[in-house]
Structures are given as C-alpha cells and as structure tokens.
Design an enzyme around this catalytic site. Structure first.
Site, PDB file in Angstrom:
ATOM      1  N   GLY A  31      45.211  45.622  51.189  1.00 42.64           N
ATOM      2  CA  GLY A  31      45.082  44.220  51.582  1.00 42.64           C
ATOM      3  C   GLY A  31      45.851  43.297  50.657  1.00 42.64           C
ATOM      4  O   GLY A  31      46.790  43.716  49.997  1.00 42.64           O
ATOM      5  N   ALA A  32      45.442  42.000  50.660  1.00 35.95           N
ATOM      6  CA  ALA A  32      46.186  40.948  49.941  1.00 35.95           C
ATOM      7  C   ALA A  32      47.667  41.056  50.346  1.00 35.95           C
ATOM      8  O   ALA A  32      48.565  41.176  49.512  1.00 35.95           O
ATOM      9  CB  ALA A  32      46.007  41.062  48.436  1.00 35.95           C
ATOM     10  N   HIS A  37      54.467  44.237  52.078  1.00 31.49           N
ATOM     11  CA  HIS A  37      53.707  45.040  53.049  1.00 31.49           C
ATOM     12  C   HIS A  37      54.294  44.865  54.453  1.00 31.49           C
ATOM     13  O   HIS A  37      54.388  45.823  55.224  1.00 31.49           O
ATOM     14  CB  HIS A  37      52.248  44.568  53.112  1.00 31.49           C
ATOM     15  CG  HIS A  37      51.471  44.814  51.858  1.00 31.49           C
ATOM     16  ND1 HIS A  37      50.997  43.802  51.072  1.00 31.49           N
ATOM     17  CD2 HIS A  37      51.066  45.962  51.278  1.00 31.49           C
ATOM     18  CE1 HIS A  37      50.334  44.313  50.052  1.00 31.49           C
ATOM     19  NE2 HIS A  37      50.361  45.620  50.145  1.00 31.49           N
ATOM     20  N   ARG A 189      49.317  41.378  42.914  1.00 31.23           N
ATOM     21  CA  ARG A 189      48.911  40.845  41.601  1.00 31.23           C
ATOM     22  C   ARG A 189      49.663  39.567  41.231  1.00 31.23           C
ATOM     23  O   ARG A 189      49.205  38.820  40.375  1.00 31.23           O
ATOM     24  CB  ARG A 189      49.153  41.891  40.506  1.00 31.23           C
ATOM     25  CG  ARG A 189      48.218  43.061  40.598  1.00 31.23           C
ATOM     26  CD  ARG A 189      48.716  44.205  39.750  1.00 31.23           C
ATOM     27  NE  ARG A 189      48.094  45.449  40.167  1.00 31.23           N
ATOM     28  CZ  ARG A 189      47.053  46.005  39.578  1.00 31.23           C
ATOM     29  NH1 ARG A 189      46.532  45.444  38.531  1.00 31.23           N
ATOM     30  NH2 ARG A 189      46.535  47.117  40.030  1.00 31.23           N
TER      31      ARG A 189
END
Ligand code: PAF
Length: 282
Positions: A31-32, A37, A189
């Site tokens: 996720g995030a 992605h 991050r």
C-alpha cells in the site's frame, strides 16, 4: 474495480477469470501507493487480461516494530488511486489473520547467501518475511506474471530464487526504478520526509551516479571510500552501507572483471527515515 478481503473470495474470482482463459498479473504491494507502484500496475495491464494488486503490510518482514508502526497505511486513498483502472483490476486487501491464520511468523528459507549482505545484514529475518508473503501470494493467485520493482533489487533476486527452488510456475517481471523529478527513488517512506529533506535526498542518486562514473576508472575500494567521505559532510544523512556487488550473486566486488555485471547499492538514514537505492554500473 473489485476489492476482496478474503482468500475464498479471491479464489472464486480467479476461478471465474481462469474459466474464461484470462491471463493474470500480480502486483504485490504494502500500500501507500505512489507512481512507482502504478508503473508496475501499468506494465501488468499491458501484459495480462486481469491484474490483482495485493495491499498487505506484512508484519513478518519488519525486524523493527517501530518501523512497522510508522509504515504509512491508507487503504481508502490506495483504493481511490486504483479505482482509475475500473473492472480489469481486483484489489486483494487481506487482514493479518487471513494471511497468518495460526501464527504470525515467517517460514525458514535457504537463500544461498543472497540474504547475508546489504538489507539482509542490517534487517535480520526481513527476507524470510518477504519470501513467506510472496510465496503465499504466488500460490494463492497462481498468476502468469508477477511484478516487482528494481528499487528492492536484493528482494527481486531472492524472489527469483524462491520461484526456482519451489518450482513455482510464474514469470517474475522486474520493473525499472521510478524517480521523483530530483532523482530520489520513489518510496512510500519518502512521505515521511519534511520538504527540505525530500529535496536534499537527491544527494543519494547523485552519489550513485558519480560512483558509476568513478567505477569506470577506479577500484571499487576507492569508490566506496569516496562515498563514505562524501556522506560525512551531511549532518542529516547517515550512510548505513554502500556496496558494489555482482549484479546476480550480490557478492561484493573485490577485483573488477571483464564481462561481469556490477551494481552499486546504498542505504541511508535521512534523519529517522531509512532509504535505499541502487544503480547498474555497467
Ligand atoms: O516490496 C514490497 O512492497 C514488499 O516487500 C512486498 C514484495 C509487497 C512483500 O510484502
């Protein structure tokens, strides 16, 4: 787009797609979601009829409970982003007990030393956790292809080994690193960095690029020393490791040899945010 939370629902969906002879691509994520992605999802769509994106923050790959706690989680936003892909995409977002019904623990693997360097040396048990969840997902989804980013290059090598060792019938598709405009490798991050440091973190890629140039004429040892010296000048950056290694075995280079592929790998703390990156050197 469909969101499924249980193995049984996912299996039923896949059974139906398979009965129509549709090919399946799997994009495992925690996720995030960011454009890195989405580049995997796009590639998966180009090569498959249906794409399964898994969103699961896998507890067994976090060696540090604080890191797990701080890991950005926002399923609602992720689903909004993936909503763009409409009916050809299914999101699998299981709970921890759905994935680990008995014990939240990783399986033991023999990675033949691939896990003993770099990330594996600094994050005990991390790759067992990664391999456990990836093998679980590959067995569950049985995709034709599965997509992984080269930012986690060591992870990619380990997953390729698991697929061979366990004789899993899937093609592992590596995808190039996607970077922010300043060169910083995209990572969930990065969100945790204040704006100033996110800008300054371009240093990591700049150092990799200069190291690549230097490696053309200098020894690995000389380049490594230069990288350590460079990072000592920046108070907000703490270099954890910089390694030049063989691109497949991941063994650190001692003496350069012709016709061998080498890669530089780096892990840096920018204040308390740990970032990794890597670059092909030849
Ligand atoms: O690269 C990641 O995001 C994770 O390690 C993965 C492959 C999704 C397994 O949890």
């Amino acid at each position: 787009m469909t969101t499924l939370f249980t193995r049984d629902k996912l299996k039923a969906y896949l059974r139906n797609e398979r009965s129509e002879s549709r090919s399946i691509g799997l994009v495992p994520t925690m996720g995030a979601l960011h454009p890195g992605h989405l580049s995997l999802v796009e590639k998966a769509f180009r090569e498959n009829d249906r794409v399964v994106v898994s969103i699961f923050v896998n507890p067994t790959q976090f060696n540090n409970p604080e890191d797990l706690e701080k890991y950005p989680k926002n399923l609602e936003t992720d689903l909004e982003i993936l909503g763009l892909y409409k009916s050809k995409l299914v999101v699998f977002a299981p709970t921890v007990s759905e994935i680990y019904p008995e014990q939240v623990a990783a399986v033991d693997y023999d990675f033949n030393g691939l896990d003993k360097v770099m990330e594996g040396a600094y994050r005990a048990g991390h790759f067992e956790g990664v391999a456990t969840i990836v093998e679980t997902l590959l067995r569950l989804v049985a995709p034709d292809r599965a997509y992984f980013g080269e930012k986690d290059y060591q992870q990619l090598q380990i997953i390729k080994k698991v697929v061979v060792d366990k004789q899993l019938d899937v093609t592992i598709c590596p995808c190039p690193i996607v970077r922010e405009p300043n060169g910083l490798a995209m990572s969930s991050r990065n969100e945790r960095l204040p704006k100033r440091l996110r800008d300054e973190a371009k240093l990591i890629f700049e150092v990799l690029q200069t190291a690549k140039l230097q490696f053309g004429t200098e020894s690995a040892d000389k380049v490594i020393k230069w990288v350590h010296k460079t990072f000592r000048k920046y108070a907000d950056f703490k270099l954890e490791y910089f390694t030049i290694a063989h691109a497949e075995t991941l063994k650190p280079v001692i003496r350069k040899r012709k016709n061998q592929k080498y890669r530089a790998f780096i892990a840096v703390y920018v204040q308390d945010v740990r970032l990794i990156d890597n670059l092909a050197l030849n």
